[in-house]
Design a protein around this motif. Structure first.
Motif, PDB file in Angstrom:
ATOM      1  N   VAL A  21       0.814  -1.183  -0.117  1.00 53.24           N
ATOM      2  CA  VAL A  21      -0.052   0.063  -0.085  1.00 53.24           C
ATOM      3  C   VAL A  21       0.956   1.275  -0.002  1.00 53.24           C
ATOM      4  O   VAL A  21       0.667   2.138  -0.684  1.00 53.24           O
ATOM      5  CB  VAL A  21      -0.891   0.003   0.997  1.00 53.24           C
ATOM      6  CG1 VAL A  21      -1.674   1.590   1.394  1.00 53.24           C
ATOM      7  CG2 VAL A  21      -1.961  -1.199   1.100  1.00 53.24           C
ATOM      8  N   ILE A  22       1.971   1.481   0.798  1.00 53.65           N
ATOM      9  CA  ILE A  22       2.725   2.429   0.856  1.00 53.65           C
ATOM     10  C   ILE A  22       3.755   2.877  -0.226  1.00 53.65           C
ATOM     11  O   ILE A  22       3.550   3.879  -0.915  1.00 53.65           O
ATOM     12  CB  ILE A  22       3.765   2.144   2.114  1.00 53.65           C
ATOM     13  CG1 ILE A  22       3.104   2.271   3.567  1.00 53.65           C
ATOM     14  CG2 ILE A  22       4.745   3.444   1.916  1.00 53.65           C
ATOM     15  CD1 ILE A  22       3.911   1.916   4.419  1.00 53.65           C
ATOM     16  N   ASN A  23       4.050   1.605  -0.939  1.00 54.75           N
ATOM     17  CA  ASN A  23       4.773   1.984  -2.221  1.00 54.75           C
ATOM     18  C   ASN A  23       3.967   1.844  -3.432  1.00 54.75           C
ATOM     19  O   ASN A  23       4.288   1.754  -4.559  1.00 54.75           O
ATOM     20  CB  ASN A  23       5.845   0.723  -2.333  1.00 54.75           C
ATOM     21  CG  ASN A  23       6.941   0.861  -1.217  1.00 54.75           C
ATOM     22  OD1 ASN A  23       7.590   1.871  -1.217  1.00 54.75           O
ATOM     23  ND2 ASN A  23       6.949  -0.035  -0.429  1.00 54.75           N
ATOM     24  N   ARG A  24       2.678   1.721  -3.324  1.00 57.70           N
ATOM     25  CA  ARG A  24       1.594   1.644  -4.386  1.00 57.70           C
ATOM     26  C   ARG A  24       2.053   0.634  -5.455  1.00 57.70           C
ATOM     27  O   ARG A  24       2.012   0.950  -6.664  1.00 57.70           O
ATOM     28  CB  ARG A  24       1.548   3.051  -5.107  1.00 57.70           C
ATOM     29  CG  ARG A  24       1.238   4.231  -4.144  1.00 57.70           C
ATOM     30  CD  ARG A  24       0.888   5.464  -4.970  1.00 57.70           C
ATOM     31  NE  ARG A  24       2.167   5.972  -5.574  1.00 57.70           N
ATOM     32  CZ  ARG A  24       3.109   6.666  -5.236  1.00 57.70           C
ATOM     33  NH1 ARG A  24       3.230   7.068  -3.746  1.00 57.70           N
ATOM     34  NH2 ARG A  24       3.882   7.047  -6.027  1.00 57.70           N
ATOM     35  N   ARG A  25       2.458  -0.565  -4.977  1.00 56.07           N
ATOM     36  CA  ARG A  25       2.715  -1.774  -5.863  1.00 56.07           C
ATOM     37  C   ARG A  25       1.713  -2.831  -5.652  1.00 56.07           C
ATOM     38  O   ARG A  25       1.304  -3.160  -4.538  1.00 56.07           O
ATOM     39  CB  ARG A  25       3.951  -2.315  -5.673  1.00 56.07           C
ATOM     40  CG  ARG A  25       5.258  -1.207  -5.991  1.00 56.07           C
ATOM     41  CD  ARG A  25       6.489  -2.048  -5.901  1.00 56.07           C
ATOM     42  NE  ARG A  25       7.618  -1.117  -5.522  1.00 56.07           N
ATOM     43  CZ  ARG A  25       8.788  -1.375  -4.931  1.00 56.07           C
ATOM     44  NH1 ARG A  25       8.958  -2.527  -4.881  1.00 56.07           N
ATOM     45  NH2 ARG A  25       9.579  -0.509  -4.564  1.00 56.07           N
TER      46      ARG A  25
END
Length: 335
Positions: A21-25
């Motif tokens: 979620v944090i790295n949008r992956r």
């Protein structure tokens, strides 16, 4: 200090999910994302990006060198580049080099010190110092817009020959026979290409380049004003004008009006870029449009492939322009 494990525990998900979620992956549900971001907010978690980068050798940072952020063209291009980078999970460091080759070189070193994974940039001009700097080879890079005639670097640019030819074709179709061009600085390759496309298309209709008045501008409104002062000072001014960007076209039309010329009744004016002001300017400006979003997406896509060491089928990408006809051009009328 709050850790990613604390966030995962509070959100009721795995550490891997929090990282995704944090790295949008990868794909996560909207509900899961909301839980993770709510936990991050409650715990006030801030990932240590420097430590992560040292461990993984990936900072998720890209550098963008902009020749002049005051330019509506580069401001708009930067906006689309930022969005394209964000969609791929990268953050962008923007450096405004102010059309100064020395400053351009300085900011390149700054970006390398920040451990960016890739750099994307339009050159300041053909006088750019970047390719004389061995350290540029340390990271993948892509040149946008301001490329050279025989460019060896990965590039994405507008088809500038086609852009010039498109402007000429439109004015020819309106029946014009006497032409002028306010060019950009001729030390920039794209300006020479646009001029070549314009003059070549006119020559195909029997109008030699010696009969076309060319005045060099600076891509700014004031440059367009000064050039138009020169053009209208002639004893027999032209009736069709191509400006190599919309800002110079705005300045040229201002001067024409001040001197009692009607646009397009007395002189047709066509610009290039499709600046958002074209629609509200008086008269609304006919222009050769650049697809900014596609140029930005192609540039970031190419850069990401280089970073990820993926196979690249095409190292140089040329994007076609298109014509938007508004009210600043009209059929030729005998004066």
């Amino acid at each position: 200090m709050v850790s990613i494990k604390d966030v995962a525990k509070l959100a009721g998900v795995s550490v891997t999910t929090v990282s995704r979620v944090i790295n949008r992956r990868g794909k996560t549900s909207k509900t899961t994302e909301e839980k993770v971001w709510r936990a991050i907010e409650i715990l006030q978690y801030r990932p240590n990006l420097l430590a992560q980068g040292l461990r993984s050798q990936k900072t998720r940072l890209l550098g963008l060198l902009v020749p002049d952020i005051d330019s509506p063209f580069f401001a708009r291009l930067a906006r689309y580049i930022e969005e394209a980078a964000y969609q791929r999970g990268y953050n962008l460091i923007l450096c405004n080099v102010g059309e100064d080759p020395k400053k351009e070189r300085h900011y390149l070193e700054v970006l390398l010190q920040r451990q960016v994974e890739g750099i994307i940039f339009p050159r300041v001009s053909d006088e750019s110092l970047l390719f004389r700097i061995p350290s540029l080879s340390r990271v993948p890079y892509v040149v946008l817009d301001r490329t050279l005639e025989h460019e060896e670097a990965p590039t994405v640019k507008l088809d500038n020959l086609a852009a010039g030819a498109l402007a000429a074709s439109h004015l020819l179709e309106l029946g014009h026979k006497k032409f002028a061009c306010i060019s950009g600085p001729q030390k920039i390759t794209v300006c020479r290409e646009r001029l070549e496309g314009f003059l070549t298309r006119l020559a195909q209709e029997g109008i030699p380049s010696r009969d076309v008045l060319v005045v060099e501008g600076d891509f700014k409104i004031e440059g367009g004003r000064k050039a138009m002062e020169t053009i209208l000072s002639l004893s027999s001014p032209p009736f069709a004008l191509f400006c190599m960007n919309d800002m110079m076209a705005f300045g040229a039309i201002q001067v024409a009006k001040e001197k009692g010329w009607r646009v397009p009744e007395d002189i047709s004016v066509i610009g290039l870029d499709n600046n958002p002001l074209c629609e509200v300017f008086s008269p609304p400006l006919t222009t050769v449009a650049q697809p900014f979003d596609r140029i930005a997406k192609e540039g970031i896509s190419l850069l990401c492939k280089l970073i990820e060491k993926k196979k690249i089928r095409k190292k140089s990408i040329t994007v076609p322009p298109y014509l938007i006809v508004r009210q600043s051009t009209a059929p030729f009328q005998e004066q």
